[in-house]
Design an enzyme around this catalytic site. Structure first.
Site, PDB file in Angstrom:
ATOM      1  N   SER A  77      14.849  40.684  26.793  1.00  0.00           N
ATOM      2  CA  SER A  77      13.844  41.525  27.721  1.00  0.00           C
ATOM      3  C   SER A  77      14.913  42.316  28.555  1.00  0.00           C
ATOM      4  CB  SER A  77      13.231  40.193  28.460  1.00  0.00           C
ATOM      5  OG  SER A  77      12.718  40.787  29.655  1.00  0.00           O
ATOM      6  N   TYR A  98      14.204  31.885  33.065  1.00  0.00           N
ATOM      7  CA  TYR A  98      13.921  32.713  32.062  1.00  0.00           C
ATOM      8  C   TYR A  98      14.688  33.875  32.099  1.00  0.00           C
ATOM      9  CZ  TYR A  98      11.220  36.538  29.881  1.00  0.00           C
ATOM     10  OH  TYR A  98      10.838  37.780  29.155  1.00  0.00           O
TER      11      TYR A  98
END
Length: 256
Positions: free
Chosen positions: A138, A151
């Protein structure tokens, strides 16, 4: 015929990647929690392309998941040529307030299972002198992420792990690529809580577009694939700012 294993294959980027590998004539092994969705996807791919599609339901947050998956591959006599570590999820909220089990499961799926599956399957690829790893990370990997601290940290791990692995694999015939998308039109927004933010909605790319960029980059043996000019601009821009500045900006944007 080469065989590709894809985790998180029942929806979103994983589903689109499964279609791309199958369309290119590769057998696919589909892994996710949802048995019904996996079986339906496997039937669809088998009826559309001249390939084999095997569905293996698995909850990668379980500590025994990787070993159980290895046993299933052995039982089906499946040799994996490409591993796509796509499964992952996030959660919006302050670390001290988010459910502890959910954060533990996030680490298990995003980091532990990804690492374990790579360790299980990579030696065979090296021995054969062919194959590759495609890890889905990501743009969150490029800065700290207050209000999604775990995360963001897991995606920083994926980026660093894949880049390090790539150097270790030089000269072996095996590749390692990381796909680092920004906001994407998948279930991630609703599941994580990020979907409520207007910036997420406005900047989100389609899962198909992200998968196509990642697939093309993997085939070209690229190291890092960042789909979309906005995402590439953002990851470049953060490199010019002090880390204290980037984390304060993220904290303000992601005010849970």
């Amino acid at each position: 015929m080469p065989t590709t294993l894809i985790t998180g294959a029942s929806s979103g980027i994983g589903l689109e990647l499964a279609k791309l590998f199958a369309a290119d004539g590769e057998n696919v092994v589909l892994v996710a929690r949802s048995e019904g969705k996996l079986e339906e996807l496997a039937r669809q791919l088998r009826s559309t392309y001249p390939i084999e599609a095997t569905a293996i339901p698995s909850d990668l947050s379980r500590s025994t998941a990787v070993e159980e998956l290895r046993s299933e591959l052995s039982r089906h006599s499946l040799r994996i040529d490409t591993l796509v570590n796509n499964a992952g999820f996030g959660a919006l909220g302050k670390f001290a307030e988010l459910d502890a089990d959910r954060q533990r499961n996030m680490l298990m799926v995003n980091v532990v299972a990804l690492t374990g599956l790579t360790r299980q399957l990579l030696p065979g690829m090296i021995e054969r002198g062919s194959g590759g790893i495609l890890n889905v990370g990501s743009t969150a990997a490029y800065q700290a992420g207050p209000n999604m601290s775990v995360y963001y940290a897991t995606k920083a791990y994926v980026l660093s792990f894949t880049e390090g692995l790539r150097e270790e694999l030089a000269g072996t015939g095996v590749s390692a690529t990381v796909l680092a998308p920004g906001p994407t039109e998948t279930g991630f927004g609703a599941d994580s809580g990020m979907g409520k933010f207007s910036f997420f909605q406005k900047a989100a790319m389609s899962a198909r577009a992200v998968a196509k960029a990642g697939y093309a980059g993997y085939r070209k043996n690229e190291d890092v694939v960042i789909p979309g000019w906005r995402n590439r601009l953002m990851t470049t821009g953060v490199g010019f700012l002090p880390r204290v500045a980037t984390r304060k900006i993220v904290a303000k944007i992601q005010d849970a």
